[in-house]
Design a protein around this motif. Structure first.
Motif, short mmCIF file in Angstrom:
data_model
loop_
_atom_site.label_atom_id
_atom_site.label_comp_id
_atom_site.label_asym_id
_atom_site.label_seq_id
_atom_site.Cartn_x
_atom_site.Cartn_y
_atom_site.Cartn_z
N PHE A 53 48.22 40.49 54.09
CA PHE A 53 47.13 39.74 54.71
C PHE A 53 47.04 39.99 56.22
N HIS A 64 48.70 49.85 55.69
CA HIS A 64 47.53 49.12 55.18
C HIS A 64 46.90 49.85 54.00
N ARG A 107 46.75 48.71 50.01
CA ARG A 107 45.48 48.55 49.31
C ARG A 107 45.46 49.42 48.05
N ALA A 142 47.06 34.61 44.97
CA ALA A 142 46.51 34.08 43.73
C ALA A 142 46.72 32.58 43.54
N THR A 154 44.52 29.79 45.70
CA THR A 154 43.07 30.02 45.54
C THR A 154 42.61 29.60 44.13
N MET A 172 31.83 28.17 42.89
CA MET A 172 32.36 28.91 44.04
C MET A 172 31.40 28.90 45.24
N HIS A 227 38.82 38.47 60.78
CA HIS A 227 38.90 39.92 61.00
C HIS A 227 39.05 40.16 62.50
N ILE A 261 32.17 35.31 48.59
CA ILE A 261 33.38 34.49 48.40
C ILE A 261 34.66 35.29 48.41
N TRP A 262 34.59 36.58 48.18
CA TRP A 262 35.82 37.40 48.11
C TRP A 262 36.13 38.11 49.43
N GLY A 263 35.37 37.85 50.46
CA GLY A 263 35.64 38.51 51.73
C GLY A 263 34.92 39.84 51.82
N PRO A 292 41.58 42.04 46.82
CA PRO A 292 41.86 43.04 45.77
C PRO A 292 42.08 42.40 44.40
N GLY A 293 42.02 41.05 44.35
CA GLY A 293 42.34 40.37 43.08
C GLY A 293 41.12 39.96 42.27
N ALA A 316 41.08 37.71 39.02
CA ALA A 316 40.76 36.28 39.20
C ALA A 316 39.58 35.83 38.34
N LEU A 354 39.77 32.75 35.75
CA LEU A 354 39.06 31.48 35.97
C LEU A 354 38.14 31.15 34.80
C1 HEM Z 1 39.47 32.14 43.33
C2 HEM Z 1 40.24 33.15 43.58
C3 HEM Z 1 40.27 33.94 44.86
C4 HEM Z 1 39.46 33.89 45.96
C5 HEM Z 1 38.23 33.03 46.19
C6 HEM Z 1 39.95 34.88 46.90
C7 HEM Z 1 39.38 35.14 48.13
C8 HEM Z 1 39.93 35.99 49.08
C9 HEM Z 1 39.41 36.17 50.41
C10 HEM Z 1 38.18 35.46 50.98
C11 HEM Z 1 40.20 37.06 51.04
C12 HEM Z 1 40.06 37.55 52.50
C13 HEM Z 1 39.13 38.73 52.56
C14 HEM Z 1 38.75 39.10 53.99
O1 HEM Z 1 39.60 39.01 54.88
O2 HEM Z 1 37.61 39.50 54.22
C15 HEM Z 1 41.23 37.46 50.11
C16 HEM Z 1 42.24 38.35 50.42
C17 HEM Z 1 43.24 38.69 49.52
N1 HEM Z 1 43.37 38.27 48.21
FE1 HEM Z 1 42.13 36.99 47.23
N2 HEM Z 1 41.04 35.50 46.36
C18 HEM Z 1 41.27 34.96 45.12
C19 HEM Z 1 42.24 35.33 44.22
C20 HEM Z 1 43.16 36.33 44.43
C21 HEM Z 1 44.08 36.82 43.43
C22 HEM Z 1 44.13 36.34 41.99
C23 HEM Z 1 44.86 37.77 44.05
C24 HEM Z 1 45.95 38.61 43.48
C25 HEM Z 1 46.30 38.66 42.21
C26 HEM Z 1 44.41 37.88 45.43
C27 HEM Z 1 44.96 38.70 46.38
C28 HEM Z 1 44.49 38.84 47.68
C29 HEM Z 1 45.12 39.68 48.69
C30 HEM Z 1 46.39 40.49 48.51
C31 HEM Z 1 44.34 39.59 49.85
C32 HEM Z 1 44.59 40.26 51.21
C33 HEM Z 1 43.74 41.49 51.39
C34 HEM Z 1 43.91 42.17 52.76
O3 HEM Z 1 44.13 41.50 53.77
O4 HEM Z 1 43.80 43.40 52.81
N3 HEM Z 1 43.38 37.00 45.63
N4 HEM Z 1 41.04 36.81 48.91
#
Ligand code: HEM
Length: 464
Positions: free
Chosen positions: A91, A100, A104, A272, A275, A328, A340, A397-399, A406-407, A411, A415
């Motif tokens: 993160f 990085h 990824r 995971a 969230t 969501m 960022h 919602i996922w960034g 990456p999830g 996810a 869900l």
């Molecule tokens: C409801 C479920 C989830 C939501 C809403 C969510 C949302 C997000 C968001 C908003 C970010 C930041 C993106 C950005 O900086 O622009 C993020 C990063 C990340 N998420 Fe999720 N996430 C979820 C589930 C998961 C799951 C299930 C995993 C892994 C199995 C996961 C692994 C990660 C990782 C490793 C990052 C860091 C990415 C980076 O900084 O390069 N997430 N997630």
């Protein structure tokens, strides 16, 4: 002539707007500042650091997506990164660090395409345990949801089974999410603004941050170090369950490669657990408050599936998919994604964006923008019915850019399976006749504040 910074509150010479920083739900204050000052973005300074908040979908798309090459950094956090020892975490790692890309790539390989299907049996096994738990102890629904989210990801990341309700990894997921929020809170730690303070010895009276950081470091380490060491000992014994970690721990792996595997697996857990809890709890509360929506989703599940839901089925439930999107949108898990950083000087809409500034996407403001989502405070899954023109909240919602979650492929089915299974087995009813106010906590992940609900069984519990 140099362009001005985006408009925004200005504050005092030394501390900027430190004293005016909102204590709760900052996304709402930033949206209000956006309306007050006008334009797609606002800027403000806290001590010597500049933050730019992007309040519109166009600004987020133009900068974080289309110019992802210069907006995928992470702001350096001395408290969280250095004092708490998280600088190498997926993160937080700088986008210019060679790791990085490697992180990824490994995460995409482990969580995308065919690989993700290998985890479906884990999701199904664990959702059955969740349903049994909700049947036996419905009042402990929060603990059951938390147990489920942690058990799934611990199995996937490490092959570790959570068998008892009070397994320490369940509380560590919540603790680590809270700690990340506290340790990265803007304006809170002087060392983030004047890194020279990191050299102050821990015993020094003003070095509370160092003692606090050491305590947090120990808790945060247990996300990565402890389960990793456990997998290694299991592999050495020859008796282990295949997992993300075990698959990557090939014979002859170097120390550096092993360290990378450890941080990636730790990121699965950190990314995971909390969230998924947030999204599932919001779903439960919103179903209790919207019985017509709930009934319609149940009717779809009953008529399309004809039995208990399995992962392969959920793509056949368009109304449930619309419900998930609306949950969501209405209650975003991460209202401002993660911050960022601009890694180069840039300009946008007549304003200057200096290299090194923190860039925050105000996801909440976009998902509650009445131009995109008319009557944004109304919970209405029909926004996402076939033919609707309201944008898919999945775009926010996922960034964004090279930091997008990456999830996602893991996810979403997880869900949908939980939601379908809960609605197949129960009707969720508010415990009190008074309509509960929907409120949210403040943090990197935001949680709906749960109120009392009942789980009225729809089936014979022996079916589970
Ligand atoms: C409801 C479920 C989830 C939501 C809403 C969510 C949302 C997000 C968001 C908003 C970010 C930041 C993106 C950005 O900086 O622009 C993020 C990063 C990340 N998420 Fe999720 N996430 C979820 C589930 C998961 C799951 C299930 C995993 C892994 C199995 C996961 C692994 C990660 C990782 C490793 C990052 C860091 C990415 C980076 O900084 O390069 N997430 N997630």
């Amino acid at each position: 002539m140099s362009l001005p910074l985006p408009p925004g509150p200005r504050g005092s010479l030394f501390t900027g707007i430190k004293a005016k920083l909102p204590k709760s739900e900052p996304w709402k204050t930033y949206a209000a500042w956006g309306s007050h000052y006008g334009g797609p973005m606002i800027s403000f300074r806290v001590c010597n650091r500049l933050t730019i908040v992007l309040n519109t979908h166009t600004a987020v798309h133009d900068l974080l997506e289309r110019r992802a090459g210069i907006y995928s950094g992470r702001p350096a956090s001395w408290m969280f990164g250095v004092i708490c020892g998280r600088a190498k975490a997926v993160f937080n790692i700088s986008a210019t660090d060679a790791r990085h890309r490697i992180y990824r790539r490994l995460l995409q390989r482990g969580l995308g395409g065919q690989a993700v299907k290998d985890y479906w049996p884990v999701l199904e096994e664990e959702v059955d345990i969740l349903i049994r738990g909700l049947t036996d102890t419905p009042d402990e629904f929060e603990q059951q949801i938390r147990r489920n989210a942690t058990a799934v990801i611990m199995k996937v990341a490490f092959g570790y089974s959570i068998t008892v309700a009070h397994d320490r990894f369940i509380s560590v997921a919540e603790q680590s999410s809270n700690i990340s929020g506290w340790a990265m809170a803007p304006g809170r730690w002087l060392v983030d603004y004047y890194p020279i303070f990191r050299f102050v010895p821990s015993w020094f009276p003003l070095a509370h941050f160092k003692r606090q950081g050491a305590e947090w470091r120990t808790i945060l380490n247990s996300i990565s170090e402890v389960p990793h060491a456990w997998v290694k000992s299991q592999m050495a014994s020859g008796l282990y369950t295949s997992s993300f970690t075990s698959r990557l721990m090939e014979p002859g792996i170097t120390e550096e490669e092993e360290d990378i595997v450890k941080w990636c697996a730790g990121a699965l857990y950190a990314g995971a657990a909390d969230t998924t809890v947030s999204a599932t709890l919001s779903f439960l509360m919103l179903m209790a408050l919207h019985p017509v929506v709930q009934e319609r989703a149940q009717a779809e599940i009953d008529s399309v599936l004809g039995g208990a839901p399995r992962v392969a089925d959920v793509s056949r439930l368009p109304y449930l998919l619309a419900v998930m999107k609306e949950v969501m949108r209405y209650a975003p898990v991460a209202n401002m994604a993660l911050p960022h950083q601009a890694t180069h000087d840039d300009t946008y809409a007549g304003y200057r964006i200096p290299k090194g500034c923190t860039v925050v996407p105000n996801v909440w403001a976009i998902l509650h923008d009445p131009e995109l989502y008319p009557q944004p405070f109304l919970f209405d899954p029909d926004r996402f019915a076939k033919g609707s023109t309201q944008p898919d909240p999945g775009a926010y919602i996922w960034g964004f850019g090279r930091r997008i979650c990456p999830g996602i492929q893991f996810a979403e089915p997880a869900l949908l399976l939980s939601m379908a299974s809960i609605l197949y087995h129960f009707t969720i009813i508010p415990a009190s006749r008074d309509t509960a106010a929907v409120e949210f906590t403040t943090g990197i992940t935001s949680h709906i504040k749960p109120f009392g609900i009942h789980f009225a069984p729809r089936r014979d519990s022996r079916e589970v």
